[in-house]
Design a protein around this motif. Sequence first.
Motif, PDB file in Angstrom:
ATOM      1  N   GLU A  76     138.694 -18.953  94.865  1.00  0.00           N
ATOM      2  CA  GLU A  76     137.652 -17.991  94.511  1.00  0.00           C
ATOM      3  C   GLU A  76     138.253 -16.615  94.234  1.00  0.00           C
ATOM      4  O   GLU A  76     137.832 -15.914  93.317  1.00  0.00           O
ATOM      5  CB  GLU A  76     136.631 -17.897  95.652  1.00  0.00           C
ATOM      6  CG  GLU A  76     135.773 -19.140  95.799  1.00  0.00           C
ATOM      7  CD  GLU A  76     134.918 -19.098  97.055  1.00  0.00           C
ATOM      8  OE1 GLU A  76     133.979 -19.908  97.155  1.00  0.00           O
ATOM      9  OE2 GLU A  76     135.178 -18.258  97.934  1.00  0.00           O
ATOM     10  N   PHE A  77     139.228 -16.241  95.037  1.00  0.00           N
ATOM     11  CA  PHE A  77     139.885 -14.945  94.858  1.00  0.00           C
ATOM     12  C   PHE A  77     140.505 -14.829  93.472  1.00  0.00           C
ATOM     13  O   PHE A  77     140.342 -13.819  92.775  1.00  0.00           O
ATOM     14  CB  PHE A  77     140.949 -14.763  95.933  1.00  0.00           C
ATOM     15  CG  PHE A  77     141.824 -13.555  95.740  1.00  0.00           C
ATOM     16  CD1 PHE A  77     141.304 -12.279  95.836  1.00  0.00           C
ATOM     17  CD2 PHE A  77     143.174 -13.708  95.455  1.00  0.00           C
ATOM     18  CE1 PHE A  77     142.111 -11.165  95.650  1.00  0.00           C
ATOM     19  CE2 PHE A  77     143.992 -12.610  95.277  1.00  0.00           C
ATOM     20  CZ  PHE A  77     143.456 -11.333  95.377  1.00  0.00           C
ATOM     21  N   VAL A  78     141.200 -15.872  93.044  1.00  0.00           N
ATOM     22  CA  VAL A  78     141.838 -15.865  91.727  1.00  0.00           C
ATOM     23  C   VAL A  78     140.790 -15.740  90.623  1.00  0.00           C
ATOM     24  O   VAL A  78     140.945 -14.955  89.676  1.00  0.00           O
ATOM     25  CB  VAL A  78     142.675 -17.149  91.533  1.00  0.00           C
ATOM     26  CG1 VAL A  78     143.177 -17.251  90.093  1.00  0.00           C
ATOM     27  CG2 VAL A  78     143.859 -17.166  92.502  1.00  0.00           C
ATOM     28  N   LEU A  79     139.691 -16.499  90.734  1.00  0.00           N
ATOM     29  CA  LEU A  79     138.646 -16.457  89.716  1.00  0.00           C
ATOM     30  C   LEU A  79     137.958 -15.089  89.675  1.00  0.00           C
ATOM     31  O   LEU A  79     137.677 -14.554  88.598  1.00  0.00           O
ATOM     32  CB  LEU A  79     137.607 -17.548  89.985  1.00  0.00           C
ATOM     33  CG  LEU A  79     138.066 -18.991  89.763  1.00  0.00           C
ATOM     34  CD1 LEU A  79     137.003 -19.976  90.240  1.00  0.00           C
ATOM     35  CD2 LEU A  79     138.381 -19.239  88.292  1.00  0.00           C
ATOM     36  N   LEU A  80     137.690 -14.523  90.841  1.00  0.00           N
ATOM     37  CA  LEU A  80     137.014 -13.230  90.881  1.00  0.00           C
ATOM     38  C   LEU A  80     137.923 -12.113  90.385  1.00  0.00           C
ATOM     39  O   LEU A  80     137.449 -11.155  89.754  1.00  0.00           O
ATOM     40  CB  LEU A  80     136.534 -12.943  92.310  1.00  0.00           C
ATOM     41  CG  LEU A  80     135.360 -13.809  92.766  1.00  0.00           C
ATOM     42  CD1 LEU A  80     135.128 -13.678  94.261  1.00  0.00           C
ATOM     43  CD2 LEU A  80     134.084 -13.449  92.006  1.00  0.00           C
ATOM     44  N   MET A  81     139.212 -12.213  90.647  1.00  0.00           N
ATOM     45  CA  MET A  81     140.149 -11.233  90.111  1.00  0.00           C
ATOM     46  C   MET A  81     140.195 -11.322  88.588  1.00  0.00           C
ATOM     47  O   MET A  81     140.354 -10.314  87.895  1.00  0.00           O
ATOM     48  CB  MET A  81     141.542 -11.435  90.691  1.00  0.00           C
ATOM     49  CG  MET A  81     141.713 -10.916  92.115  1.00  0.00           C
ATOM     50  SD  MET A  81     141.316  -9.144  92.282  1.00  0.00           S
ATOM     51  CE  MET A  81     142.523  -8.421  91.165  1.00  0.00           C
ATOM     52  N   ARG A  82     140.017 -12.535  88.069  1.00  0.00           N
ATOM     53  CA  ARG A  82     139.958 -12.703  86.620  1.00  0.00           C
ATOM     54  C   ARG A  82     138.719 -12.007  86.062  1.00  0.00           C
ATOM     55  O   ARG A  82     138.762 -11.408  84.981  1.00  0.00           O
ATOM     56  CB  ARG A  82     139.919 -14.194  86.283  1.00  0.00           C
ATOM     57  CG  ARG A  82     140.066 -14.517  84.808  1.00  0.00           C
ATOM     58  CD  ARG A  82     140.053 -16.014  84.593  1.00  0.00           C
ATOM     59  NE  ARG A  82     141.139 -16.669  85.300  1.00  0.00           N
ATOM     60  CZ  ARG A  82     141.177 -17.974  85.543  1.00  0.00           C
ATOM     61  NH1 ARG A  82     140.183 -18.752  85.126  1.00  0.00           N
ATOM     62  NH2 ARG A  82     142.196 -18.501  86.193  1.00  0.00           N
ATOM     63  N   VAL A  83     137.624 -12.072  86.816  1.00  0.00           N
ATOM     64  CA  VAL A  83     136.387 -11.413  86.390  1.00  0.00           C
ATOM     65  C   VAL A  83     136.587  -9.905  86.305  1.00  0.00           C
ATOM     66  O   VAL A  83     136.331  -9.278  85.269  1.00  0.00           O
ATOM     67  CB  VAL A  83     135.229 -11.735  87.366  1.00  0.00           C
ATOM     68  CG1 VAL A  83     134.019 -10.850  87.067  1.00  0.00           C
ATOM     69  CG2 VAL A  83     134.842 -13.205  87.279  1.00  0.00           C
ATOM     70  N   VAL A  84     137.038  -9.288  87.404  1.00  0.00           N
ATOM     71  CA  VAL A  84     137.129  -7.826  87.434  1.00  0.00           C
ATOM     72  C   VAL A  84     138.289  -7.300  86.586  1.00  0.00           C
ATOM     73  O   VAL A  84     138.216  -6.196  86.039  1.00  0.00           O
ATOM     74  CB  VAL A  84     137.231  -7.299  88.886  1.00  0.00           C
ATOM     75  CG1 VAL A  84     135.931  -7.549  89.627  1.00  0.00           C
ATOM     76  CG2 VAL A  84     138.398  -7.921  89.642  1.00  0.00           C
ATOM     77  N   SER A  85     139.355  -8.078  86.465  1.00  0.00           N
ATOM     78  CA  SER A  85     140.492  -7.631  85.651  1.00  0.00           C
ATOM     79  C   SER A  85     140.125  -7.532  84.179  1.00  0.00           C
ATOM     80  O   SER A  85     140.764  -6.802  83.423  1.00  0.00           O
ATOM     81  CB  SER A  85     141.684  -8.577  85.820  1.00  0.00           C
ATOM     82  OG  SER A  85     142.167  -8.558  87.143  1.00  0.00           O
TER      83      SER A  85
END
Length: 515
Positions: A191-200
């Motif tokens: 989830e962390f990786v996916l959410l970082m993709r969102v905000v990045s």
Amino acid sequence: MAVTIEDLYRSYGTLADAKDNLSQHKDAYQVILDGVKGGAKEKRLAAQFIPKFFSNFPELADAAINAQLDLCEDEDVSIRRQAIKELPRFATGENILRVADILTQLLQTDDTAEFNQVNAALISIFKIDAKGTLGGLFSQILQGEDIVRERAIKFLSGKLKTLSEEVMTKEVEDYVFAETKKVLEDVTGEEFVLLMRVVSGLRVLQTVNGRQQLVELVVEQAFLEQALNPADPDTVDRLLQCTRQALPLFSKNVHSTRFVTYFCEHVLPNLSALTSPVAELDIQLEVLKLLAEMSPFCGDMDKLEANLNMLFTKLLEYMPLPPEEVENGENPANEEPKLQFSYVECLLFGFHQLGKKLPDFLIDKVDAERLKDFKIRLQYFARGLQVYIRQLRVALQGKTGDALKTDENKIKVVALKITNNINVLIKDLFHNPPSFKSTVTLSWKPVQKAEAVAPKRPSGEEMGSGGSTKKQISPQHRRDARQIYNPPSEQRGGFRGGRGRGFGARGNRSRGRIY
């Protein structure tokens, strides 16, 4: 008495003919709402008729949405699809949040066509009210079932970047960032990786200040204020995942200092004790690569000398002394020490980058005996390096095009990049005083087209001969489409297990009715 097809058409006709007097025909609309209790044909008609007149009966809004929702949960998949297709027509005013919440819950379907219909409906209401739609999505991410949360996060990760600037305004992007920070308080590694993709990907964060905010977000997840437990694979995995997410954010203006400091103070001293989160992962080489990639972006460091000394110590460990010789000059064991080129490339590169900040380290900060030992190891390693470079050049000589695309030759090309990098960095250290001016591209970075040919023969400036021929090279997995040369054990791995094993623990939720 059950509502029939004829009843539905009659009520529809009444409402269609009423024009400006629709609100006076509440009973006709109620008949249409009752159609959801009929058979398959009645339900299909109700799914189309309910949204058509929805806006004309605000006092029946809840009943209408609930009726449509019943159809969204029908056993007949064709009825569900029809009802879902019409849901965006309910997304008006205060109803947008509820409709978004319902559609988000419907992401849990296993029917591909239905799932695609839900995705299309969500995109449709995004264009009506992006912030309201996000409110429904984040509500389910924070409070919904695990399967809904997982799919909602994946939806955001995959779809937000496709929306236009007219939809994703600054206000909307600020809202995404604020809500994502709430979610990150309790996430798994995936989830962390996916959410970082969102905000990045948010346009509002494509500035130096924005990137710095993203780094701060990763730092919070990395727990850099805590000592590292090298025996805990989840703790090690957390650090790896966070560092990988932070790497693309670093630049000359957004520094990697806190990560580099943590690696020098907590990771390198425990390098041999690190427990890999994935059985096949060469964890020592993995962390050394991350350290090497971060080191060019390191800013001012409080304990520079101590951290340089730690890098220097680890470098010595991977640069063996020459084998002892008997009187006739032969090695009694009849074998040479193994030269670990991949590890040395990383450590030399990191030492070279930090050494620029304290260029007199080897002159004033290392005692004479230790410096003598280092020079002996360095010279021995350099001789073995030259033997291997020559072998690789001979093996690749004359090969072009498809000949260089075989697995064996790809490995040799990467191996030659590693050894050439080490060669350049070692030559800097042979200067008196040592120099830190040369630049190299780490071997696993993307290969430029100009480099995809057989490298030239060594120049006269390159160093002498001698050393080991026992270094083995094996095929490797790819890292973010970048070619890597590593021991056969290396591969990328994510967090193990589900929630409770990654960044946070979340209780499982059983599936219930959609509200």
